[in-house]
Design a protein around this motif. Structure first.
Motif: not given
Length: 243
Positions: A96-104, A135-142
């Motif tokens: 899961r990413l969000t479009a307002d976190n451009p520094f992933v 701004g660098t946030c990442v979530e990984v979920v089953r």
């Protein structure tokens, strides 16, 4: 295992309307998020989840022009959009990413996917208490966890913010935090206000020759060389999930 990156994006924003289409070094913020996510090697597909409203048509168009798949659904039930993506692309694991976190960063996405598989966890994030800046946030979920949340929860919080069901309800979900060795969470890199956008623009302008691949270390080097750039949003506070 089918892995998909799902980026949630919409035109509306209470503090900075239209921010996902604002330019960063010549390309929209949404496009920057997409191209940086495309640096990851593990995901099988990249999907942008957009509300099915006329005002969000430009967002869907921009997502397609950036080379992604698009799913469209409820404006308020963001979790429903993720479940749509799961069903349409038969996803076992969702980034899961969000479009307002451009520094992933693609390498962080890959490392987190590997950690989920290696440690057999259901939900891994670098959002809270991880040493990573906003701004660098990442979530990984089953996928099973998101589908259970969609069916079992009637809380607005779970449907609007997608993942709270996995970490703040009594459940058997195995959760973990992806930690950075050297914390740098004193920098605010998310884009929620005009001041945030000004900082993001400055960073991309300075590092535009490698806009898709510069990393947090490059940003830290820039801060050391140009500390005045980072003062612009130092006083901005983050909204809580309840706001």
């Amino acid at each position: 295992m089918e892995v998909g990156v799902v980026v949630q994006a919409r035109i509306g924003s209470s503090r900075l309307p239209g921010k996902v289409l604002k330019p960063l070094a010549g390309s929209s913020m949404l496009h920057r998020v997409v191209e940086r996510a495309q640096q990851a090697g593990h995901p099988d597909c990249l999907v942008v989840a957009v509300p099915y409203t006329e005002s969000d048509d430009p967002v869907a168009k921009e997502a397609r022009s950036a080379g992604t798949q698009v799913v469209r659904g409820s404006e308020d039930d963001v979790l429903a959009r993720f479940v749509q993506a799961i069903h349409r692309y038969n996803l076992d694991l969702v980034v899961r990413l969000t479009a307002d976190n451009p520094f992933v960063e693609g390498k962080v996405i890959d490392a987190m996917i590997e950690r989920v598989e290696q440690d057999n966890v259901d939900y891994l994030h670098n959002v809270r208490d991880s040493g990573y800046p906003l701004g660098t946030c990442v979530e990984v979920v089953r996928s099973e966890g998101l589908q259970e949340a969609f069916v079992q929860s009637d809380r607005r919080r779970d449907h609007e913010h997608v993942t709270p069901y996995l970490y703040d309800t009594d459940s058997n979900f195995r959760t973990a935090v992806f930690q950075r060795d050297e914390p740098v969470d004193d920098i605010r890199l998310t884009v929620d206000t005009e001041k945030d956008y000004r900082l993001a623009s400055s960073i991309f302008d300075e590092l535009s020759n490698r806009a898709a691949t510069f990393d947090l270390e490059d940003i830290l080097e820039l801060r050391a060389a140009r500390p005045e750039l980072f003062e612009v949003n130092a006083s901005v506070s983050q909204k809580s999930l309840s706001e």
